[in-house]
Design an enzyme around this catalytic site. Structure first.
Site, PDB file in Angstrom:
ATOM      1  N   ARG A 106       0.809  -1.204   0.000  1.00  0.00           N
ATOM      2  CA  ARG A 106       0.000   0.000   0.000  1.00  0.00           C
ATOM      3  C   ARG A 106       0.858   1.277   0.000  1.00  0.00           C
ATOM      4  O   ARG A 106       0.548   2.229  -0.706  1.00  0.00           O
ATOM      5  CB  ARG A 106      -0.884  -0.015   1.257  1.00  0.00           C
ATOM      6  CG  ARG A 106      -1.927   1.066   1.263  1.00  0.00           C
ATOM      7  CD  ARG A 106      -2.654   1.114   2.623  1.00  0.00           C
ATOM      8  NE  ARG A 106      -2.922  -0.153   3.215  1.00  0.00           N
ATOM      9  CZ  ARG A 106      -4.104  -0.769   3.195  1.00  0.00           C
ATOM     10  NH1 ARG A 106      -5.111  -0.222   2.576  1.00  0.00           N
ATOM     11  NH2 ARG A 106      -4.267  -1.924   3.802  1.00  0.00           N
TER      12      ARG A 106
ATOM     13  N   ARG B 249     -13.266  -1.881  -1.287  1.00  0.00           N
ATOM     14  CA  ARG B 249     -12.799  -1.479   0.046  1.00  0.00           C
ATOM     15  C   ARG B 249     -13.876  -0.783   0.894  1.00  0.00           C
ATOM     16  O   ARG B 249     -14.022  -1.104   2.074  1.00  0.00           O
ATOM     17  CB  ARG B 249     -11.535  -0.618  -0.050  1.00  0.00           C
ATOM     18  CG  ARG B 249     -10.355  -1.317  -0.737  1.00  0.00           C
ATOM     19  CD  ARG B 249      -9.027  -0.604  -0.541  1.00  0.00           C
ATOM     20  NE  ARG B 249      -8.541  -0.774   0.814  1.00  0.00           N
ATOM     21  CZ  ARG B 249      -8.635   0.136   1.754  1.00  0.00           C
ATOM     22  NH1 ARG B 249      -9.181   1.301   1.483  1.00  0.00           N
ATOM     23  NH2 ARG B 249      -8.200  -0.105   2.959  1.00  0.00           N
TER      24      ARG B 249
ATOM     25  N   CYS C 284     -26.650  -4.505  -7.845  1.00  0.00           N
ATOM     26  CA  CYS C 284     -27.927  -4.728  -7.182  1.00  0.00           C
ATOM     27  C   CYS C 284     -27.801  -5.146  -5.733  1.00  0.00           C
ATOM     28  O   CYS C 284     -28.213  -6.248  -5.348  1.00  0.00           O
ATOM     29  CB  CYS C 284     -28.703  -5.771  -7.956  1.00  0.00           C
ATOM     30  SG  CYS C 284     -29.027  -5.158  -9.602  1.00  0.00           S
TER      31      CYS C 284
ATOM     32  N   TYR D 249      -4.963  -2.473  -3.620  1.00  0.00           N
ATOM     33  CA  TYR D 249      -6.152  -3.274  -3.309  1.00  0.00           C
ATOM     34  C   TYR D 249      -7.406  -2.708  -3.959  1.00  0.00           C
ATOM     35  O   TYR D 249      -8.497  -2.781  -3.396  1.00  0.00           O
ATOM     36  CB  TYR D 249      -6.321  -3.405  -1.778  1.00  0.00           C
ATOM     37  CG  TYR D 249      -5.058  -3.864  -1.099  1.00  0.00           C
ATOM     38  CD1 TYR D 249      -4.588  -5.164  -1.288  1.00  0.00           C
ATOM     39  CD2 TYR D 249      -4.284  -2.999  -0.318  1.00  0.00           C
ATOM     40  CE1 TYR D 249      -3.404  -5.592  -0.698  1.00  0.00           C
ATOM     41  CE2 TYR D 249      -3.104  -3.422   0.274  1.00  0.00           C
ATOM     42  CZ  TYR D 249      -2.674  -4.715   0.081  1.00  0.00           C
ATOM     43  OH  TYR D 249      -1.502  -5.134   0.660  1.00  0.00           O
TER      44      TYR D 249
HETATM   45  N1  LLP Z   1       3.349  -8.962   3.507  1.00  0.00           N
HETATM   46  C1  LLP Z   1       2.382  -9.821   3.870  1.00  0.00           C
HETATM   47  C2  LLP Z   1       2.745 -11.143   4.352  1.00  0.00           C
HETATM   48  C3  LLP Z   1       1.030  -9.431   3.749  1.00  0.00           C
HETATM   49  O1  LLP Z   1       0.076 -10.276   4.114  1.00  0.00           O
HETATM   50  C4  LLP Z   1       0.716  -8.140   3.274  1.00  0.00           C
HETATM   51  C5  LLP Z   1      -0.674  -7.710   3.127  1.00  0.00           C
HETATM   52  C6  LLP Z   1       1.771  -7.278   2.900  1.00  0.00           C
HETATM   53  C7  LLP Z   1       3.074  -7.720   3.049  1.00  0.00           C
HETATM   54  C8  LLP Z   1       1.540  -5.896   2.358  1.00  0.00           C
HETATM   55  O2  LLP Z   1       0.890  -5.097   3.257  1.00  0.00           O
HETATM   56  P1  LLP Z   1       0.752  -3.524   2.972  1.00  0.00           P
HETATM   57  O3  LLP Z   1       2.142  -2.927   2.966  1.00  0.00           O
HETATM   58  O4  LLP Z   1       0.109  -3.356   1.656  1.00  0.00           O
HETATM   59  O5  LLP Z   1      -0.075  -3.025   4.076  1.00  0.00           O
HETATM   60  N2  LLP Z   1      -7.074  -5.758   1.134  1.00  0.00           N
HETATM   61  C9  LLP Z   1      -6.747  -5.016   2.320  1.00  0.00           C
HETATM   62  C10 LLP Z   1      -5.298  -5.194   2.712  1.00  0.00           C
HETATM   63  C11 LLP Z   1      -4.898  -6.622   2.875  1.00  0.00           C
HETATM   64  C12 LLP Z   1      -3.453  -6.800   3.226  1.00  0.00           C
HETATM   65  C13 LLP Z   1      -3.054  -8.228   3.164  1.00  0.00           C
HETATM   66  N3  LLP Z   1      -1.666  -8.458   3.399  1.00  0.00           N
HETATM   67  C14 LLP Z   1      -7.119  -3.553   2.123  1.00  0.00           C
HETATM   68  O6  LLP Z   1      -7.652  -3.204   1.067  1.00  0.00           O
HETATM   69  O7  LLP Z   1      -6.933  -2.733   3.021  1.00  0.00           O
END
Ligand code: LLP
Length: 401
Positions: free
Chosen positions: A261, A297, A326, A355
Site C-alpha cells: 500500500r 474497500r 444490485c 487493493y
Molecule cells: N506482507 C504480507 C505477508 C502481507 O500479508 C501483506 C498484506 C503485505 C506484506 C503488504 O501489506 P501492505 O504494505 O500493503 O499493508 N485488502 C486489504 C489489505 C490486505 C493486506 C493483506 N496483506 C485492504 O484493502 O486494506
C-alpha cells in the site's frame, strides 16, 4: 492531472496510476535503509499490473508474492527470482514446486505441516529449499480486524517456541536451508510501537538461533505502513527505519521489507462517470458507472476514500455515492458533501492504487476496468477494459447447443 481528458480518452470506470509517484514512494523506503544491506520486496497483491511491476523492477524492487500467479507475474515483468519471496498460509504443492524450480530467494513457512511439504517437494526435485519462518509475535497492531495478522487468534505464522523447533528441524534436514526470519503484523498500520515490539521479539529469536549455529541472513519485517485516506496520523518513515536499525543493532542481516500500500496506494485514482442523480425522500444519491466490483474497500472494510467531482465548484450538499450493482452494499461513500452533478461529470475516487483493481471482480457480469499509467506527463494504457467475450470465455464452450 486532467481527469476529464483521461476519462474521455480511455472510458470509465478507469484506474489511473501516477508512475512517477510510485518510484518516489519506493525510493522513500529504499533510502531509509541505505546504511544497511536491504531488499524492498513490493507486495504484489496490492497491485499486480505487469507494467507497474516492470516499472518497479527498473527501480530495483523485488517482489513479495502469495501465489504462483503472483510469482509468475513478477518473473514475467523481469523481476529476478533471487529478489522474489513467497508468503502465505496455504501454499499448494504445485506452487511450492514452481518456487523451487525457479530458485526464488526464500519461502516463508507458516506451519510445521507446510515445512514438511516444502521439504518433501524439495526432496522430490533434488533441491534444497531456502526458507524463513513467519513468526506470529502475538502483538495487536491496532488496525481493522480483517487486516490484523500478528495475534495468536489470527491464522498467520507460528509462535516463538514452535518457530525454534522448525528452525532446528530445518537445520538438520538435507533439503532445507533456514536463511531468514519473517514477520508481518498487519496492514494500514498507523502506530510504530506494536511494530517495534514485534521486531524486538523476532530479533531476540535471531540471537537465540545464532547461538544454535543457525545462520539467519535475512530479516523480513513485512509490510503494513499506512497511507493517509482521510486524516490518519501516519508513522514517520524515518522513525520507522531508525527503529528497525536500532532493534537490529549488532545483527549482520539483510533487511527485507514487503510494502504494498505505501508504494502504490496514493498513486491511484478510480475515475467514474455520473449516470444519474436521484432523491429518495430527502436522501440524495449520486449514481456513477463504477461499482463495488471495481473497488470493494468501502463495502468490505468500511474504508473511506476521498471523493471529488472533477472541476466542479457548485454548492455542496450531502449525498451517498453508489454504483449500479444490485445490493445496498454497493457504495463508495455515504453522507459526504459533493456539488450537484450532471450526467458525465467525472467523479474521482482517490488513493485507489492498492487493493483496488486486484480485488475487483466480475460481479453482476461487469467487466474489469481499464488501467492507465501517467509518467513524465504522458499517459498510456497498461491494461485494457475487460470485454464481454473475455468474461464468458471460460464457460461459453461448455454451454452446449
Ligand atoms: N506482507 C504480507 C505477508 C502481507 O500479508 C501483506 C498484506 C503485505 C506484506 C503488504 O501489506 P501492505 O504494505 O500493503 O499493508 N485488502 C486489504 C489489505 C490486505 C493486506 C493483506 N496483506 C485492504 O484493502 O486494506
Amino acid at each position: 492531472m486532467d481527469f476529464k481528458k483521461l476519462a474521455t480518452k480511455y472510458g470509465t470506470p478507469c484506474f489511473v496510476y501516477d508512475f512517477d509517484n510510485i518510484i518516489k514512494k519506493y525510493n522513500d523506503i529504499k533510502n531509509i535503509f541505505k546504511a544497511r544491506k536491504s531488499l524492498v520486496c513490493y507486495a504484489v497483491k496490492a497491485n499486480s499490473n505487469l507494467s507497474l511491476l516492470k516499472h518497479l523492477n527498473t527501480a530495483g524492487a523485488g517482489a513479495d508474492c502469495v501465489s504462483v500467479g503472483e510469482i509468475r507475474r513478477a518473473i514475467l515483468a523481469g523481476i529476478k527470482p533471487y529478489r522474489i519471496i513467497f508468503s502465505g498460509v496455504g501454499k499448494k504443492d504445485d506452487e511450492i514446486e514452481y518456487a523451487l524450480q525457479h530458485d526464488i530467494l526464500f519461502i516463508n513457512i507458516e506451519s510445521s505441516q507446510e515445512l514438511a511439504r516444502v521439504e518433501q517437494v524439495a526432496k522430490e526435485l533434488g533441491k534444497v529449499a531456502r526458507i524463513s519462518v513467519r513468526i506470529n509475535p502475538d502483538i495487536n497492531p491496532k488496525t481493522h480486524s480483517y487486516i490484523s495478522t500478528g495475534l495468536h487468534e489470527n491464522k498467520f505464522g507460528v509462535d516463538i517456541d514452535e518457530a525454534k523447533r522448525l528452525y532446528i528441524y530445518a537445520k538438520n534436514s538435507p533439503h532445507l536451508e533456514p536463511i531468514g526470519v519473517h514477520m508481518h503484523i498487519g496492514s494500514q498500520l498507523t502506530q510504530l510501537q506494536p511494530i517495534k515490539e514485534a521486531v524486538n521479539i523476532v530479533a531476540n529469536l535471531v540471537r537465540n538461533l545464532q547461538a544454535l549455529k543457525i545462520d539467519i541472513k535475512f530479516f523480513d519485517v513485512g509490510g503494513g505502513l499506512a497511507i493517509r485516506y482521510t486524516d490518519e496520523k501516519l508513522i514517520d518513515i524515518h522513525d520507522y527505519g531508525q527503529m528497525i536499525l536500532e532493534e537490529l543493532h549488532g545483527l549482520d542481516v539483510t533487511i527485507v521489507t514487503e510494502p504494498g500500500r505505501y508504494i502504490v496506494g496514493d498513486s491511484g485514482y478510480l475515475l467514474t462517470k455520473v449516470l444519474y442523480e436521484k432523491a429518495n425522500d430527502s436522501k440524495r444519491f449520486v449514481i456513477v458507472d463504477g461499482a463495488m466490483n471495481d473497488l470493494i474497500r468501502p463495502s468490505l472494510y468500511q474504508a473511506t476514500h476521498r471523493i471529488e467531482v472533477y472541476d466542479k465548484a457548485d454548492e455542496k450538499s450531502l449525498c451517498t455515492v453508489v454504483g449500479p450493482i444490485c445490493e445496498s452494499g454497493d457504495f463508495f461513500a455515504k453522507d459526504i458533501s459533493l456539488p450537484s452533478t450532471a450526467r458525465d461529470d467525472i467523479v474521482v475516487i482517490h488513493d485507489t492504487g492498492a487493493y483496488g483493481y486486484t480485488m475487483s471482480s466480475n460481479y453482476n457480469s461487469r467487466g474489469k476496468a481499464v488501467q492507465v499509467a501517467v509518467q513524465d506527463g504522458d499517459d498510456r494504457c497498461i491494461g485494457a477494459a475487460e470485454t464481454f467475450d473475455d468474461m464468458i470465455k471460460l464457460d461459453l464452450e461448455y454451454m452446449g447447443e
